[in-house]
Design a protein around this motif. Structure first.
Motif, short mmCIF file in Angstrom:
data_model
loop_
_atom_site.label_atom_id
_atom_site.label_comp_id
_atom_site.label_asym_id
_atom_site.label_seq_id
_atom_site.Cartn_x
_atom_site.Cartn_y
_atom_site.Cartn_z
N TRP A 195 0.83 -1.21 0.00
CA TRP A 195 0.00 0.00 0.00
C TRP A 195 0.87 1.26 0.00
O TRP A 195 0.56 2.24 -0.68
N ASP A 199 0.56 4.12 -2.72
CA ASP A 199 0.30 5.51 -2.33
C ASP A 199 1.40 6.44 -2.84
O ASP A 199 1.13 7.59 -3.18
N HIS A 232 -6.67 -4.04 -2.05
CA HIS A 232 -5.52 -3.24 -2.49
C HIS A 232 -5.04 -3.66 -3.87
O HIS A 232 -4.55 -2.82 -4.64
#
Length: 424
Positions: A195, A199, A232
């Motif tokens: 993640w 990001d 995700h």
């Protein structure tokens, strides 16, 4: 040295009927949540803030006060520490003492749990204390990521812990239950690394983490972990412009058994499906899933025990995802409405999320040709967050469109100059 009384902080205390001692206790508790150690703030510190003798609390105290009161530091009457000189780079999260302290405290705690046995010593039997120490590290990691976003340092830390947990299992003994829990923790850290890479728009790295996370989640046998991985994965595939894979992963998350036992997970799955259908241009299914997501969130039990990582999902996040879906469909008024709702519900400590919503809001306002309002919204994003990968990606396109629409507009030229300085 006496200063000007902080009327904003005093007003909050008066309006909420909170005494100085009560605020001190609440702040110290919040510092404990942030750093893993109960705070050492005294009543005199709060009184000095009230009197104006101290106008700039440090990062730990400032963040704790924001979380206790639900207001930003500015709304509490505080001013930034130091002065930014022209041409100085915007401060990043690594410059924040809270960020460094939380990461260091977490690394220390996890390091104790993950220490390898000395050479020649027989393997030990792993137990619940090892799992709990790792979970405490995960809480600290999640707190830092929620505030600052997926920095390379956080990605590396999560990946390093994953490596060590895997080695820990090979070097020691454990019951089937503990082994399953350790695989769950390892999958959580690997997923966190993935993640952080998503990001930060480091997609090659994210794909590497995805492969390992899927394997670890399968070994864990934990439905919440598998749900998180496929959720995700869907986001990663959307970023990679692989909408069919994104839809398959989102449907796999929705099919998880945990969505049938917990409406919160069901709501999250359907809100992500709404975004995926929007990317495919399917407005009917996108709106249908948003409606179902809202109904599921409304009936979810807010007090039910859930993994720490899912605490990010609330009404603010649902409106955030509804805003993204609306923007994919170029439904600008709806996107603006959801952005304002998201900001109204958003916790003040989620700085990254606030910057993202403001950036989306600026794009939505520009989509409606409200140039001045859009520029004003973009200017409200703190310089320290403009450099965040996802925020910058949005603002790059926003700035290009602003200049295309109004190349001679003074406000547009001023914004471009300010943006170039911020990202230089």
């Amino acid at each position: 040295m006496p200063g000007t009384r902080n009327d904003l902080l005093a007003a909050w205390l008066h309006d909420h009927k909170v005494q100085v001692g009560e605020l001190t206790s609440q702040v110290n508790t919040e510092i404990g949540e942030l750093t893993g150690r109960y705070g050492t703030v005294h009543d005199r510190h709060i009184r000095k803030l009230l009197s104006g003798e101290h106008k700039s609390p440090n990062a730990v105290l400032r963040t704790a006060l924001e979380r206790v009161t639900g207001r930003t530091a500015t709304e509490l009457g505080f001013v930034p520490r130091g002065g930014k000189k022209a041409g100085d780079p915007a401060p990043g999260p690594e410059d924040d003492p809270l960020y460094r302290r939380a990461l260091l405290a977490a690394a220390t705690a996890a390091g104790v749990a993950l220490a390898a046995p000395p050479a020649g010593q027989r393997p030990r039997r792993l137990g619940s204390q090892d799992v709990e120490a790792l979970r405490a590290e995960l809480v600290a990691w999640t707190t830092s990521e929620s505030t600052y976003g997926g920095t390379p340092a956080l990605e590396k830390r999560a990946a390093d812990i994953t490596d060590r947990v895997i080695s820990l299992q090979q070097e020691n003994n454990a019951s089937a239950r503990i082994r399953s829990e350790l695989y769950t923790v390892a999958a959580a850290f690997s997923n966190s690394a993935m993640w952080a890479a998503i990001d930060g728009q480091r997609f090659d790295s994210a794909e590497y983490h995805l492969d390992r996370t899927i394997r670890l989640a399968g070994l864990s046998g934990d439905p919440a972990t598998e749900f998180r991985v496929w959720g995700h994965a869907s986001i990663l595939f959307r970023h990679l412009n692989r909408p069919a894979d994104a839809l398959a992963a989102a449907e796999r998350a929705q099919a998880s058994s945990i969505t049938r036992s917990d409406a919160m997970f069901s709501s999250l799955a359907m809100s992500r499906l709404a975004v995926t259908h929007a990317q495919l241009g399917d407005d009917r299914n996108s709106m249908r899933y948003l409606d179902l997501a809202q109904k599921a969130l409304d009936r979810a039990d807010p007090n039910k025990h859930r993994p720490t990582w899912v605490t990010f999902y609330d009404q603010a996040e649902l409106d955030h995802l509804a805003m993204v879906a609306s923007m994919r469909l170029e439904q600008w008024p709806a996107a603006e409405r959801h952005a304002h709702r998201s900001l109204a519900y958003l916790r003040p400590d989620l700085k990254r999320n606030s910057a993202l919503v403001h950036a989306h809001l600026a794009v939505a306002q520009l989509g409606q040709r409200d140039l001045d309002q859009a520029i004003g919204t973009a200017r409200s994003i703190p310089e320290g967050m403009i450099g965040h990968a996802r925020v910058r990606r949005l603002l790059d396109g926003f700035t290009e469109q602003v200049i295309t629409l109004a190349p001679r507009n003074p406000g547009a030229r001023d914004w471009r100059a300010r943006y170039r300085t911020a990202v230089a």
